[in-house]
Motif scaffolding. Sequence first.
Motif, short mmCIF file in Angstrom:
data_model
loop_
_atom_site.label_atom_id
_atom_site.label_comp_id
_atom_site.label_asym_id
_atom_site.label_seq_id
_atom_site.Cartn_x
_atom_site.Cartn_y
_atom_site.Cartn_z
N LEU A 175 1.23 -1.11 0.00
CA LEU A 175 0.21 0.17 0.42
C LEU A 175 1.13 0.90 0.14
O LEU A 175 1.69 1.48 1.49
N GLY A 176 1.03 2.22 -0.86
CA GLY A 176 1.44 3.13 -1.46
C GLY A 176 1.21 4.56 -0.01
O GLY A 176 2.22 4.79 0.62
N THR A 177 -0.18 3.98 0.63
CA THR A 177 -0.21 5.56 1.88
C THR A 177 0.29 4.83 2.70
O THR A 177 -0.04 5.63 3.81
N LEU A 178 0.61 3.99 2.51
CA LEU A 178 1.16 3.20 3.78
C LEU A 178 2.70 3.29 3.94
O LEU A 178 3.61 2.01 4.67
N GLN A 195 4.78 2.43 1.21
CA GLN A 195 5.14 0.93 0.65
C GLN A 195 5.28 -0.22 1.49
O GLN A 195 6.34 -0.72 1.31
N ARG A 196 4.09 -0.89 2.06
CA ARG A 196 4.20 -1.65 3.35
C ARG A 196 2.88 -2.41 3.09
O ARG A 196 1.88 -1.65 2.68
N THR A 197 3.24 -3.89 3.50
CA THR A 197 1.87 -4.51 3.27
C THR A 197 1.18 -3.82 4.47
O THR A 197 1.53 -3.32 5.33
N ALA A 198 -0.41 -4.83 4.90
CA ALA A 198 -0.90 -4.27 5.86
C ALA A 198 -0.38 -4.58 7.28
O ALA A 198 -0.47 -3.83 8.40
N LEU A 199 0.17 -6.12 7.19
CA LEU A 199 0.42 -7.01 8.00
C LEU A 199 1.88 -5.72 8.13
O LEU A 199 1.82 -6.00 10.26
N GLN A 200 3.02 -5.21 8.22
CA GLN A 200 3.58 -4.51 8.41
C GLN A 200 3.34 -3.35 8.34
O GLN A 200 3.81 -3.21 9.50
N ALA A 201 2.51 -2.49 7.90
CA ALA A 201 1.81 -1.48 8.42
C ALA A 201 1.05 -1.94 10.44
O ALA A 201 1.14 -1.17 10.85
N ALA A 204 1.85 -3.97 12.16
CA ALA A 204 3.35 -4.59 13.32
C ALA A 204 4.00 -3.35 13.89
O ALA A 204 4.68 -3.44 14.41
N ASP A 205 3.94 -2.37 12.41
CA ASP A 205 4.54 -1.41 13.22
C ASP A 205 3.77 0.12 13.73
O ASP A 205 4.49 0.94 14.01
N GLY A 206 2.56 -0.55 14.20
CA GLY A 206 1.75 0.31 14.83
C GLY A 206 0.54 1.20 14.76
O GLY A 206 0.09 2.22 15.41
N VAL A 207 0.45 0.75 13.50
CA VAL A 207 -0.43 1.74 12.25
C VAL A 207 -1.86 0.85 12.76
O VAL A 207 -2.06 0.15 13.35
N PRO A 208 -2.47 1.68 13.00
CA PRO A 208 -4.06 1.54 13.89
C PRO A 208 -4.62 0.26 13.10
O PRO A 208 -4.53 0.92 11.65
N PRO A 209 -5.17 -0.63 12.61
CA PRO A 209 -5.97 -1.47 12.01
C PRO A 209 -6.62 -0.96 11.52
O PRO A 209 -7.57 -0.77 10.26
N ARG A 210 -7.77 0.64 11.65
CA ARG A 210 -9.00 1.71 11.55
C ARG A 210 -7.98 2.25 10.45
O ARG A 210 -8.53 2.14 9.10
N GLN A 211 -7.23 2.26 10.21
CA GLN A 211 -6.24 3.05 9.26
C GLN A 211 -5.55 2.61 8.13
O GLN A 211 -5.53 2.65 7.08
N VAL A 212 -5.52 0.57 8.52
CA VAL A 212 -4.84 0.91 7.57
C VAL A 212 -5.84 0.08 6.70
O VAL A 212 -5.79 -0.66 5.33
N TRP A 213 -7.12 -0.64 7.34
CA TRP A 213 -8.15 -0.93 6.88
C TRP A 213 -8.88 0.26 5.40
O TRP A 213 -9.28 -0.07 4.56
N GLU A 214 -8.62 1.55 5.97
CA GLU A 214 -9.16 2.60 4.99
C GLU A 214 -7.89 2.58 3.87
O GLU A 214 -9.06 3.10 2.85
N ASP A 254 -9.36 1.96 0.30
CA ASP A 254 -9.04 3.06 -0.87
C ASP A 254 -7.88 2.32 -2.10
O ASP A 254 -8.72 2.73 -3.49
N ASP A 255 -7.08 1.67 -2.09
CA ASP A 255 -6.30 0.86 -3.35
C ASP A 255 -7.50 0.19 -3.54
O ASP A 255 -7.13 -0.08 -4.75
N MET A 256 -8.36 -0.70 -2.94
CA MET A 256 -9.06 -1.37 -3.90
C MET A 256 -10.35 -1.43 -4.16
O MET A 256 -11.18 -2.00 -4.08
#
Length: 79
Positions: free
Chosen positions: A26-29, A31-37, A39-49, A53-55
């Motif tokens: 995901l470019g908006t994260l 260049q991390r995958t959802a799981l990487q993001a 694991a790096d502390g990005v809130p799941p809600r932000q990852v879901w959004e 957006d990407d899909m």
Amino acid sequence: MSHFWTLMDDEFGPAYAGSLARDHVLGTLQQRTALQAIADGVPPRQVWEAICDDMDVPQDRRLGRDDRVARGAQGGSAR
């Protein structure tokens, strides 16, 4: 996290949801995958959004299915 996986499974199906979270970058994260993001502390809600957006998930499906029976509910059948 469980709500994140419920949303993922409902929208993409259990098999594809896991693959998408693990493999799709995901470019908006940054260049991390959802799981990487996550694991790096990005809130799941932000990852879901970001995934939505990407899909191109429509806005009306981003909050999840509305036909679920709440945990502990009777399930709608009267006895």
